[in-house]
Design a protein around this motif. Structure first.
Motif: not given
Length: 174
Positions: A18-20, A49-52, A74-78, A98-105
């Protein structure tokens, strides 16, 4: 109706896919027109995701990965930790991403993640971050949170095309 509660928690191995997805979709959304489109089109959620997953849990524990979750999703990651300024060891912290799901900005998820990241880095004197020069909305976001451009710039290579990044800083003391 009340806004959903945002839980900020440490990222787990189960969050990697999900983070990827959030990271790649975030890049494709935020950097459209700022980074060459072929570079954005080639980004792969699966490869990220594989790298992560392969790197998860490695390192000395100084880097902190947080996720923002609402209603179990999960809607965002930092990610933050010691500044990675190459040979220049400043003793500062860095917000790596820091990234947030674009639909949740625009729903406070990014602010919550940034606040939690800053809080975890208070032992450091300052927090630094890099942002694309042309990413006006991100620059405003950081400026509203007390960050200021400190004059440092460097190019980021995006598929052979240099894209200018600007460094921002915020004191974590006082």
């Amino acid at each position: 109706m009340d806004a959903p509660y945002t839980l900020i928690r440490p990222m787990t191995l189960a969050d990697c896919d999900r983070v990827s997805e959030i990271r790649v979709r975030g890049w494709q959304h935020a950097y459209r027109g700022l980074v060459p489109q072929p570079y954005l089109d080639e980004l792969s959620v699966t490869a990220d995701a594989e790298r992560r997953r392969s790197r998860f849990g490695q390192g000395d524990g100084s880097a902190v990965n947080l996720v923002a979750e609402q209603d179990g999703r999960v809607l965002g990651w930092a990610a933050s930790g010691p500044y990675r300024g190459g040979a220049a060891h400043t003793g500062d912290a860095e917000l790596y991403a820091i990234y947030v799901d674009p639909a949740q900005l625009g729903r406070g998820i990014g602010r919550a993640l940034l606040a939690a990241s800053v809080e975890r880095c208070t032992p450091y004197p300052r927090m630094l971050l890099w942002v694309l020069r042309g990413n006006v909305s991100a620059r405003r976001f950081y400026e509203r949170a007390g960050f200021r451009a400190d004059g440092a710039e460097e190019p980021f290579d995006a598929g052979g095309v240099p894209v200018s990044e600007v460094r921002y800083a915020r004191s974590l003391r006082g």
